[in-house]
Design a protein around this motif. Structure first.
Motif, PDB file in Angstrom:
ATOM      1  N   UNK B 243       0.883  -1.121  -0.095  1.00  0.00           N
ATOM      2  CA  UNK B 243       0.073  -0.070  -0.101  1.00  0.00           C
ATOM      3  C   UNK B 243       0.823   1.300   0.020  1.00  0.00           C
ATOM      4  N   UNK B 244       0.421   2.120  -0.765  1.00  0.00           N
ATOM      5  CA  UNK B 244       1.222   3.562  -0.955  1.00  0.00           C
ATOM      6  C   UNK B 244       0.458   4.740  -0.643  1.00  0.00           C
ATOM      7  N   UNK B 245       0.535   5.335   0.206  1.00  0.00           N
ATOM      8  CA  UNK B 245      -0.139   6.586   0.207  1.00  0.00           C
ATOM      9  C   UNK B 245       0.772   7.751  -0.243  1.00  0.00           C
ATOM     10  N   UNK B 249      -4.016   9.779  -2.575  1.00  0.00           N
ATOM     11  CA  UNK B 249      -4.658   8.733  -2.420  1.00  0.00           C
ATOM     12  C   UNK B 249      -3.973   7.411  -1.957  1.00  0.00           C
ATOM     13  N   UNK B 250      -4.598   6.327  -1.291  1.00  0.00           N
ATOM     14  CA  UNK B 250      -3.821   5.168  -0.969  1.00  0.00           C
ATOM     15  C   UNK B 250      -4.282   4.242  -2.025  1.00  0.00           C
ATOM     16  N   UNK B 251      -2.717   3.710  -2.833  1.00  0.00           N
ATOM     17  CA  UNK B 251      -2.960   2.807  -3.871  1.00  0.00           C
ATOM     18  C   UNK B 251      -2.773   1.126  -3.264  1.00  0.00           C
ATOM     19  N   UNK B 252      -3.570   0.499  -3.617  1.00  0.00           N
ATOM     20  CA  UNK B 252      -3.319  -0.995  -2.960  1.00  0.00           C
ATOM     21  C   UNK B 252      -2.812  -1.989  -4.218  1.00  0.00           C
ATOM     22  N   UNK B 253      -1.612  -2.390  -3.958  1.00  0.00           N
ATOM     23  CA  UNK B 253      -1.177  -3.292  -4.999  1.00  0.00           C
ATOM     24  C   UNK B 253      -0.929  -4.694  -4.748  1.00  0.00           C
ATOM     25  N   UNK B 254      -1.015  -5.559  -5.788  1.00  0.00           N
ATOM     26  CA  UNK B 254      -1.010  -7.019  -5.197  1.00  0.00           C
ATOM     27  C   UNK B 254       0.161  -7.704  -6.350  1.00  0.00           C
ATOM     28  N   UNK B 255       0.823  -8.397  -5.597  1.00  0.00           N
ATOM     29  CA  UNK B 255       1.895  -9.262  -6.721  1.00  0.00           C
ATOM     30  C   UNK B 255       1.596 -10.580  -6.929  1.00  0.00           C
ATOM     31  N   UNK B 256       1.328 -10.533  -8.003  1.00  0.00           N
ATOM     32  CA  UNK B 256       0.989 -12.081  -8.665  1.00  0.00           C
ATOM     33  C   UNK B 256       1.884 -12.579  -9.582  1.00  0.00           C
TER      34      UNK B 256
END
Lengths: 156, 335
Positions: B243-245, B249-256
């Motif tokens: 998560x990066x603020x 905004x807060x961006x939510x990333x997922x590593x797949x």
């Protein structure tokens, strides 16, 4: 409308009593629902319910009947009804209801019964719980002492 | 007293009943009988219990009383409940230096000793003495992964690595190790999170290093965006999340499969009227698409799928100025 026949099924309790109920009521039990799906639904279908006596089954079906028509009621009305229903069950019936809801896969009734029993357990000491459930204390005094020491903070 | 006159409850039914009890009373009941003891310590039952939410917070500096020590609290049916640490005899002479998934690491500079505490079960353990001075110590514990914990002490910094000492609760001993993280050490932040046997350290501005404490190997993962105001890694649904603020905004990333994908952006105007720097990202739910945020006086959950905010708990007046440092969602454990 007169003449439209509701689909009925017959459930047979462990002591041989037959209960004729609407299919939609019986299907509150996943066990029965699956049995009906597998067998291809025919009228006059008879489903034996092993290990559930007529007294218990009649109470279980009262629950199923109410919940089969749950959409006709407000949510809080159902909640109220559930509360009264489980309150009036004595401990033995409560125990049989739990067993029946487990073997018949009626999740809502299982939840309701388990919550009720949990509320009876809350605030009781281990000894009071043994008395409540007729449980034999099968720990040796040494084992008991060890647990007591480990859990000492609980007795503070 | 009225009682159940009938035969005993089967395991399946008893499990249904036990999972309806508050956690605190559950552990008292291990002494009822061997069946109850077996079921309560069983992993299956533990997995059926609701996750616990616990965290560490402190109060801002107060000119009169000085800096308040960090405190530990958990979310019970009574709200965010402060756990008294008075059961731990070195509470006053030592300080909480790290915490992980509900376990606390204390250090006493007076005695030169580490202590690991389980505040919910009121258990504590003194670690054998570490004969070296250390720069940074962290606690690595993830009850979803394993019942053991480790304490990692960084005893010497190298240009791109560190000398470490690791205590394992399994062996009861300290062991030396050497780490090469492949990133300049001065870029490594003190923001560390431990999941599934890997210790994740943010390497500013745009990497996270995963340290495998078992094999002492390190893996560098490039982050999808730079750490600006606030960055946090976590595990959810088995995937690494970030998560990066960025202030807007807060961006939510997922590593797949080695690829980052943007899962969601949370705009701040929907959260609170608070200034952005007052909003902190706290944690990812380990299973569901839910994240937890801290805004002064409140813990808020945000459901990424339904885009819905909920107040998880609101602090009363006495905790109004408290600041939540970290929080976790974890299963119950008894180590």
């Amino acid at each position: 409308m007169v003449g439209v026949k509701k689909k009925m099924v017959t459930l047979v309790s462990s002591d041989g009593v037959e209960f004729v109920v609407e299919k939609r009521v019986a299907e509150q039990s996943l066990f029965i629902k699956n049995a009906l799906n597998e067998g291809g639904v025919e009228e006059k279908v008879m489903i034996p319910i092993p290990k559930v006596t007529s007294d218990t089954l009649s109470s279980v079906l009262e629950y199923c009947e109410k919940h089969a028509s749950a959409t006709e009621f407000q949510e809080n009305e159902i909640e109220e009804w559930d509360k009264e229903y489980i309150e009036k069950a004595d401990l033995d019936l409560l125990y049989y209801l739990l067993q029946a809801s487990y073997s018949m896969s009626i999740m809502g009734l299982m939840e309701l019964g388990a919550k009720k029993v949990a509320s009876l357990i809350r605030g009781k000491s281990p000894q009071e719980i043994r008395e409540l459930f007729n449980i034999k204390n099968d720990f040796t005094p040494e084992q008991e002492e060890e647990i007591r020491r480990e859990m000492q903070w609980n007795y503070e | 007293m009225e009682n159940f006159s009938t035969v005993s409850l089967t395991d399946d039914i008893l499990i249904e009943i036990l999972t309806k009890l508050p956690l605190k009373s559950l552990f008292r009941l291990t002494s009822v009988s061997k069946q109850w003891q077996r079921l309560i310590s069983d992993r299956y039952l533990r997995n059926k219990l609701p996750l616990m939410l616990s965290g560490v917070y402190h109060f801002p500096h107060n000119a009169k009383t000085g800096v308040e020590k960090p405190r530990f609290a958990w979310l019970s049916e009574n709200g965010f409940e402060d756990m008294s640490l008075s059961f731990f005899p070195f509470n006053l002479s030592s300080t909480i230096i790290d915490c992980c998934h509900g376990l606390l690491l204390f250090y006493s500079s007076l005695h030169g000793r580490f202590y690991v505490c389980n505040p919910i079960l009121k258990k504590w353990f003194q670690l054998p003495k570490l004969g070296k001075s250390n720069h940074l110590s962290i606690l690595a514990f993830d009850p979803r992964h394993a019942a053991r914990y480790r304490v990692v002490c960084f005893t010497g910094w190298l240009a791109q690595g560190a000398e470490i000492e690791i205590y394992s609760s399994e062996t009861g001993e300290w062991a030396s190790g050497l780490l090469h993280w492949g990133v300049d050490t001065d870029r490594m932040s003190a923001t560390m999170r431990y999941f599934d046997g890997l210790l994740y350290v943010l390497a500013l501005p745009q990497f996270v290093v995963g340290i495998n404490l078992e094999g002492m190997s390190c893996q560098q993962i490039e982050l999808p965006e730079m750490v600006k105001h606030d960055g946090c890694v976590g595990k959810s649904g088995g995937l690494l999340h970030y998560s990066s603020n960025n202030g807007k905004q807060i961006n939510i990333w997922a590593l797949n499969s080695s690829k980052w994908s943007l899962k969601h952006s949370i705009s701040f105007q929907f959260i609170v009227e608070e200034p952005l720097e007052m909003v902190n990202f706290l944690a990812f739910h380990p299973e569901l698409d839910i994240v937890y945020l801290w805004v002064p006086g409140k813990i808020i959950s945000y459901d990424l799928m339904n885009k819905r905010f909920d107040v998880v708990c609101e602090f009363g007046l006495e905790l109004k100025d408290a600041y939540l440092i970290q929080m976790w969602l974890h299963p119950f454990f008894s180590c």
